[in-house]
Write a protein that holds these residues in place. Structure first.
Motif, PDB file in Angstrom:
ATOM      1  N   VAL A  80      -4.513   7.151  13.175  1.00 57.66           N
ATOM      2  CA  VAL A  80      -3.093   6.830  13.031  1.00 57.66           C
ATOM      3  C   VAL A  80      -2.905   6.209  11.652  1.00 57.66           C
ATOM      4  CG1 VAL A  80      -1.145   5.513  13.910  1.00 57.66           C
ATOM      5  CG2 VAL A  80      -2.827   6.459  15.508  1.00 57.66           C
ATOM      6  N   SER A  81      -2.153   6.884  10.791  1.00 56.45           N
ATOM      7  CA  SER A  81      -1.910   6.389   9.434  1.00 56.45           C
ATOM      8  C   SER A  81      -0.457   5.951   9.317  1.00 56.45           C
ATOM      9  CB  SER A  81      -2.201   7.489   8.405  1.00 56.45           C
ATOM     10  OG  SER A  81      -3.577   7.811   8.400  1.00 56.45           O
ATOM     11  N   PRO A 116     -17.802   4.927   5.771  1.00 56.50           N
ATOM     12  CA  PRO A 116     -18.159   3.556   6.132  1.00 56.50           C
ATOM     13  C   PRO A 116     -16.982   2.803   6.742  1.00 56.50           C
ATOM     14  CG  PRO A 116     -17.840   3.745   3.768  1.00 56.50           C
ATOM     15  CD  PRO A 116     -17.768   5.133   4.316  1.00 56.50           C
ATOM     16  N   LEU A 117     -17.271   1.706   7.408  1.00 62.77           N
ATOM     17  CA  LEU A 117     -16.222   0.857   7.963  1.00 62.77           C
ATOM     18  C   LEU A 117     -15.246   0.447   6.870  1.00 62.77           C
ATOM     19  CD1 LEU A 117     -18.275  -1.524  10.283  1.00 62.77           C
ATOM     20  CD2 LEU A 117     -16.650   0.211  11.009  1.00 62.77           C
ATOM     21  N   GLY A 118     -13.969   0.438   7.205  1.00 62.76           N
ATOM     22  CA  GLY A 118     -12.960   0.042   6.240  1.00 62.76           C
ATOM     23  C   GLY A 118     -12.493   1.162   5.334  1.00 62.76           C
ATOM     24  N   SER A 119     -12.947   2.402   5.603  1.00 62.54           N
ATOM     25  CA  SER A 119     -12.613   3.516   4.708  1.00 62.54           C
ATOM     26  C   SER A 119     -11.869   4.650   5.396  1.00 62.54           C
ATOM     27  CB  SER A 119     -13.902   4.079   4.080  1.00 62.54           C
ATOM     28  OG  SER A 119     -14.610   3.081   3.388  1.00 62.54           O
ATOM     29  N   VAL A 120     -11.391   4.416   6.604  1.00 61.15           N
ATOM     30  CA  VAL A 120     -10.708   5.478   7.344  1.00 61.15           C
ATOM     31  C   VAL A 120      -9.337   5.763   6.741  1.00 61.15           C
ATOM     32  CG1 VAL A 120      -9.653   6.096   9.553  1.00 61.15           C
ATOM     33  CG2 VAL A 120     -11.895   5.003   9.505  1.00 61.15           C
ATOM     34  N   THR A 121      -9.088   7.033   6.454  1.00 61.81           N
ATOM     35  CA  THR A 121      -7.778   7.523   6.006  1.00 61.81           C
ATOM     36  C   THR A 121      -7.694   8.983   6.445  1.00 61.81           C
ATOM     37  OG1 THR A 121      -8.521   8.395   3.866  1.00 61.81           O
ATOM     38  CG2 THR A 121      -7.902   6.048   3.938  1.00 61.81           C
ATOM     39  N   PHE A 176      -4.122   5.072  -0.395  1.00 62.61           N
ATOM     40  CA  PHE A 176      -5.202   5.272   0.566  1.00 62.61           C
ATOM     41  C   PHE A 176      -6.554   5.130  -0.136  1.00 62.61           C
ATOM     42  CE2 PHE A 176      -1.691   7.966   2.085  1.00 62.61           C
ATOM     43  CZ  PHE A 176      -1.595   7.577   3.409  1.00 62.61           C
ATOM     44  N   HIS A 177      -7.598   4.853   0.666  1.00 63.65           N
ATOM     45  CA  HIS A 177      -8.958   4.924   0.151  1.00 63.65           C
ATOM     46  C   HIS A 177      -9.423   6.381   0.196  1.00 63.65           C
ATOM     47  CE1 HIS A 177      -9.385   0.648  -0.052  1.00 63.65           C
ATOM     48  NE2 HIS A 177      -9.369   0.462   1.258  1.00 63.65           N
ATOM     49  N   PRO A 178     -10.042   6.885  -0.861  1.00 67.42           N
ATOM     50  CA  PRO A 178     -10.556   8.261  -0.854  1.00 67.42           C
ATOM     51  C   PRO A 178     -11.997   8.312  -0.328  1.00 67.42           C
ATOM     52  CG  PRO A 178     -10.710   7.378  -3.053  1.00 67.42           C
ATOM     53  CD  PRO A 178     -10.112   6.280  -2.206  1.00 67.42           C
ATOM     54  N   LEU A 179     -12.173   8.045   0.970  1.00 63.55           N
ATOM     55  CA  LEU A 179     -13.472   8.066   1.661  1.00 63.55           C
ATOM     56  C   LEU A 179     -14.365   6.877   1.345  1.00 63.55           C
ATOM     57  CD1 LEU A 179     -14.442  11.858   1.320  1.00 63.55           C
ATOM     58  CD2 LEU A 179     -13.053  10.740   3.071  1.00 63.55           C
ATOM     59  N   SER A 180     -13.912   5.992   0.501  1.00 62.05           N
ATOM     60  CA  SER A 180     -14.704   4.814   0.137  1.00 62.05           C
ATOM     61  C   SER A 180     -13.768   3.666  -0.185  1.00 62.05           C
ATOM     62  CB  SER A 180     -15.592   5.131  -1.081  1.00 62.05           C
ATOM     63  OG  SER A 180     -16.332   3.998  -1.464  1.00 62.05           O
TER      64      SER A 180
END
Length: 325
Positions: free
Chosen positions: A60-61, A99-104, A132-136
């Motif tokens: 959910v974004s 990793p944790l904290g990188s969900v988008t 957004f974070h780009p996977l990191s």
């Protein structure tokens, strides 16, 4: 192995998607992220990684200020009030491969995440750019919703922008408005009682937690339940019925059955016509090619069929009921 940050950014450039980039230390909260992205314009976003009782996953974004009530969202998906909870920690690496904290939404570029459902906040479309974070989570990028759509379309993801703060009535004559977003192609597992300390209906942003971090992860693991062992005959009967039901409830299993039967027919026909060894080798090659070329297409068709059948069946059932005097 999932996509790297640089691979994702290269893909965005290939799609001619314009974005602003900001590199910064690893951040685990939206507030911490805000301290480092002042050089790029855009609205901060939170991203919740959720699962339901049948191990189907959701991202959910939403805008950071959007209130997301998991109980309401669960009901709108047709899962009941307690159907959603934070995904367990292992799902980040096994399903999303981030990793944790990188969900988008960008995590859906990974093949292992293709069955994850995406729910987008309608408010994202009101912003000039969203961050957004780009996977990191040591980098942030800002882009507009139109370009986010372009990326999601490129990986074949269905777009669903909804009003996450809405609370529409749901009842006998009003089916769940977001039921079509439930990923019906996931493996359906039998429900097991879970501990009552799950984070259900919790507004994470209000508590300054990071978008996607699961809390009290131990409470997410289903409890072991002992039951009375049924007789051998009844157990076999119930197992057969359950297996048949699951095959038709899960498009993956349904497609596997179709492919198995098709493969068997082709092999038998080829072996009848060609009793020699080269005939069998030809049959094996044809079957492998058949499975590879038809598997994903049939799964997609089966999923669409199930979603349509659910919607049409629910509407027909409610409309055709006799009126009470």
């Amino acid at each position: 192995m999932g996509h790297s940050k640089e691979q994702l950014l290269a893909r965005l450039q290939e799609l001619q998607i314009d974005f602003a980039r900001s590199d910064h230390p690893v951040v685990m909260t939206v507030e911490a992220q805000a301290k480092y992205v002042g050089n790029i314009k855009g609205a901060l976003c939170k991203n919740l990684f959720l699962k339901d009782k049948k191990n189907r996953f959701y991202i959910v974004s939403a805008l950071s200020e959007t209130k997301v009530d998991l109980k309401v969202l669960s009901q709108r998906l047709g899962l009941g009030k307690g159907g959603l909870r934070m995904a367990p920690e292992e799902a980040f690496t096994e399903v999303l491969q981030v990793p944790l904290g990188s969900v988008t939404p960008f995590a859906l570029v990974n093949e292992s995440a293709r069955h994850v459902s995406l729910v987008l906040d309608r408010g994202l479309k009101t912003q000039e750019r969203c961050i957004f974070h780009p996977l990191s989570n040591d980098t942030s990028i800002a882009l507009n919703a139109r370009d986010l759509d372009k990326f999601l379309n490129s990986i074949g993801k269905t777009l669903a922008y909804v009003d996450l703060e809405a609370n529409p009535p749901i009842g006998k004559d009003q089916p769940p408005d977001l039921a079509a977003l439930v990923p019906s192609d996931a493996i359906v597992l039998p429900d097991l009682p879970e501990k009552a300390s799950l984070l259900q209906g919790h507004e994470h942003s209000g508590h300054k937690l990071h978008n996607d971090i699961p809390t009290n992860n131990k409470s997410i693991i289903p409890a072991v339940v002992k039951s009375v062992k049924p007789s051998v005959d009844s157990q076999k009967k119930s197992t057969n019925v359950l297996g048949l039901a699951n095959s038709f409830a899960d498009p993956n299993k349904f497609v596997e059955e179709v492919l198995e039967k098709t493969s068997a027919i082709i092999l038998s026909e080829i072996k009848v016509e060609n009793a020699k060894q080269d005939g069998e080798q030809l049959g094996t090659a044809l079957v492998a090619d058949l499975r590879k070329r038809l598997s994903e297409e049939l799964k997609s068709m089966a999923t669409m069929f199930k979603n349509v059948a659910y919607t049409e069946g629910f509407a027909a059932g409610t409309c055709n009921q006799p009126k009470r005097l």
